[in-house]
Each structure stands twice: as C-alpha cells, then as structure tokens.
Design a protein around this motif. Structure first.
Motif, short mmCIF file in Angstrom:
data_model
loop_
_atom_site.label_atom_id
_atom_site.label_comp_id
_atom_site.label_asym_id
_atom_site.label_seq_id
_atom_site.Cartn_x
_atom_site.Cartn_y
_atom_site.Cartn_z
N GLY A 89 0.50 -1.07 -0.26
CA GLY A 89 0.18 0.02 0.20
C GLY A 89 0.67 0.77 0.03
N LEU A 90 2.49 1.28 0.92
CA LEU A 90 2.89 2.63 0.85
C LEU A 90 3.76 2.57 -0.77
N ILE A 91 4.33 1.65 -1.18
CA ILE A 91 4.30 1.19 -2.29
C ILE A 91 3.19 2.03 -3.81
N LEU A 92 2.31 2.39 -3.26
CA LEU A 92 1.06 2.33 -4.38
C LEU A 92 0.64 3.77 -4.13
N LYS A 93 1.32 3.72 -2.74
CA LYS A 93 0.76 5.53 -2.67
C LYS A 93 1.96 6.43 -3.32
N ALA A 94 3.19 5.62 -2.70
CA ALA A 94 4.36 6.77 -3.24
C ALA A 94 4.00 7.01 -4.64
N PHE A 95 3.54 5.29 -5.58
CA PHE A 95 3.46 5.42 -6.82
C PHE A 95 2.68 6.57 -7.99
N THR A 137 -1.34 2.05 -14.71
CA THR A 137 -0.61 1.10 -15.57
C THR A 137 -0.06 0.64 -14.99
N LEU A 138 1.54 1.23 -15.47
CA LEU A 138 2.69 0.87 -14.53
C LEU A 138 2.73 0.82 -12.97
N ALA A 139 2.20 1.90 -12.61
CA ALA A 139 1.81 1.90 -10.98
C ALA A 139 1.13 0.53 -10.52
N GLY A 140 0.21 0.19 -10.90
CA GLY A 140 -0.24 -1.01 -10.75
C GLY A 140 0.71 -2.65 -11.42
N PHE A 141 1.26 -2.35 -12.19
CA PHE A 141 2.52 -3.35 -12.71
C PHE A 141 2.93 -3.44 -11.89
N VAL A 154 4.97 -9.20 -5.11
CA VAL A 154 4.96 -11.15 -5.38
C VAL A 154 6.36 -11.34 -4.73
N LEU A 155 7.11 -10.45 -5.33
CA LEU A 155 8.95 -10.61 -4.40
C LEU A 155 8.83 -10.33 -2.59
N MET A 156 8.12 -9.72 -2.61
CA MET A 156 7.76 -9.69 -0.74
C MET A 156 7.38 -10.97 -0.32
N LEU A 157 6.86 -11.92 -0.89
CA LEU A 157 5.69 -12.83 -0.65
C LEU A 157 6.69 -13.70 -1.12
N ALA A 158 7.54 -13.70 -1.68
CA ALA A 158 8.77 -15.51 -1.77
C ALA A 158 9.54 -15.03 -0.66
N VAL A 159 9.92 -13.64 -0.51
CA VAL A 159 11.22 -13.10 0.73
C VAL A 159 10.76 -14.12 1.79
N VAL A 160 9.02 -13.28 2.04
CA VAL A 160 8.72 -14.43 3.62
C VAL A 160 8.25 -15.98 3.79
N THR A 188 3.80 -2.82 -8.72
CA THR A 188 3.13 -3.14 -6.96
C THR A 188 2.71 -4.03 -7.24
N LYS A 189 2.31 -5.25 -8.13
CA LYS A 189 2.35 -6.75 -7.90
C LYS A 189 3.92 -7.35 -7.68
#
Length: 279
Positions: free
Chosen positions: A44-50, A58-62, A69-75, A64-65
């Motif tokens: 959410g913070l990343i999307l707000k920053a964009f 379109t670019l912001a949504g892509f 995914v990358l952060m979930l993979a780390v978790v 952000t997704k």
C-alpha cells in the motif's frame, strides 16, 4: 521427523522432538502471517508513493504487483527456513526456471521495458497523432507491451512497444502550430513578381494562416523545366491538413488566372527517316 521407537518412549519424544517441531511450526506460521501483514502494508505504501509521484496507473499497478510477489516470496522462504527446509537448492531451481522463462519471453520483456520507458518519459500521450513503428495514426491506448493506434483510414493497429522505442518517433500533436511547406513551379516566361504577389494574396486571404511567424514566399530553385517558388506559412495543428489542401488548390487556380503557367516535364522526340540505298 524422528519416529518414536516404542510406545513407552512417546512421552519422552513429545517432551523433546515433538515440542521442538511444534515450536518450529508455530514460528513458521507466525512469520508467514506477520509477513503477509507487513507485505500488505508495504504494498500500500509503494502504491501511494507511485500515485504521489504521478506515475502512470498502468505502470504503478504492474510494478506494485511485482513488488508484492517478490516480498511474499521472501516471507515464504523465511518460513520454510524456520522449518528447517534447505532453501538454497530451491532458490537455485527458481533462478534457473526464471532464466529459462526470461529467454523464452525475450521479445516480450523487450516490449515491457520499452513500455515502461514510454510511460515514464512520455514521448507521446493518448490522443496524439504520431508516426512510429512504421505506422502513422492517433494513439488510442498505451499498455505495458503494446500501443494501440488508429490510422487515418480508421484502422486499429497494435504496435509492439519495442518497435516504437527502437526507431524514430515523430509527434505531430506535441506542438500547437505546424508549418506548411508548398513548392509551386512556374514557367521561365512568367512574371515572377506577379506569381509571388498572387501567392501572397492567397495566404493573406486565408484566416487560418497565422500572421506570426510571418509567411515566407520566395524563389528556391531554378529547375530544369520551371522556376520553383516556395511558400512557407504556419497554422494551428488541427488546421494543418485541410489548410494545406485548400491553399494548394487555390494557388493553382489563382496562378492560372494571373496568367502564370505551371509547367511539367516535357520531352521532344525527333524522328529521322533514312533512305536505304539498293545495292
């Protein structure tokens, strides 16, 4: 997981190995649950920053997704690590799979990178009339991989972004005004002063032609069959095509009325008859 050797030692196994595994599972679940919450907050913070930076939706949504995914993979990797799963080999397998997918989608990735550059640097926007990727038309949509254009023939052309960024982009709509360049040939026998006065009069009578910058009319070249007079004048961009067609037609008509002829290349062919002599 170790198996208890006998029923008599179940209590001992639960007191040692079982409790240890239960602790690992609880910690892994805690890492996963808390990690998902943190990832959601960060996304959410990343999307707000964009949005604050006014990045294209379109670019912001892509992006952000992708970050999500990358952060979930780390978790997930951290949770598996807590369970004692060897993640090094898993990372290697995922890396190899990613490389293979990247090679297979090399063209798509190139279009994606070009799409990101188009959205960030904005060489054109929706509604602009451009010439790019071998196509000339009005931009109707810009996506990550393709740009949709509508040609003057009302055809919809989908151009890969890689072709657009890999070539020259001509944006006809970015400026408010455009210059019309006309070249009119008159005969060497015609009065140049009359021809130029006629052209200047046609320009002055058209309200669509701007006074500033001032129009330019003058002899540009002495051609093989005509004296070439150029007429340069500025109009508002939406009036470009219609003004060019109207003034071209009117200048021809008025030049002919003024007694000027518009020559065209001619070729004289001379035939000679030879007399054959009998032997």
């Amino acid at each position: 997981m170790e198996t208890p050797p006998s029923e008599l030692s179940v209590q001992d196994w639960l007191a040692t190995t079982g409790i240890d595994w239960a602790t690992k599972i609880v910690l892994a679940l805690a890492i996963f649950i808390i990690g998902r919450i943190v990832v959601k907050i960060l996304t959410g913070l990343i999307l707000k920053a964009f949005k604050k930076a006014k990045v294209d939706d379109t670019l912001a949504g892509f992006l952000t997704k992708i970050a999500n995914v990358l952060m979930l993979a780390v978790v997930v990797m951290a949770a598996l690590e807590k369970l004692g799963v060897e993640t090094t080999s898993l990372v290697a397998i995922l890396g190899a799979a990613g490389l293979a997918v990247g090679l297979a989608l090399q063209g798509s990735l190139s279009n994606f990178a070009a799409g990101v550059m188009i959205i960030i640097f904005r060489p054109f926007t929706v509604g602009n009339f451009i010439e790019a990727g071998g196509t000339k038309g009005i931009v109707e949509g810009i996506s990550i991989f393709n740009t949709n254009m509508r040609t003057p023939q009302n055809q919809v052309v989908i151009v890969p972004n890689g072709q657009i960024m890999g070539g020259t982009i001509v944006n006809y709509s970015v400026k408010d005004t455009r210059r019309i360049d006309l070249t009119l040939g008159v005969s060497y026998d015609d009065d140049l002063r009359v021809a130029k006065d006629t052209i200047n009069r046609v320009i002055a009578e058209d309200e669509r032609i701007l006074k500033d910058p001032a129009p330019i009319v003058g002899v540009m070249e002495l051609g093989s069959s005509s004296v070439d007079i150029v007429a340069w004048f500025w109009v508002n961009s939406p009036d470009f095509l219609q003004t060019k067609m109207d003034t071209t037609e009117k200048m021809k008509v008025e030049l002919e009325k003024a007694g000027c002829s518009i020559p065209y290349p001619q070729r004289d062919v001379h035939l000679y008859q030879s007399e054959s002599k009998s032997a």
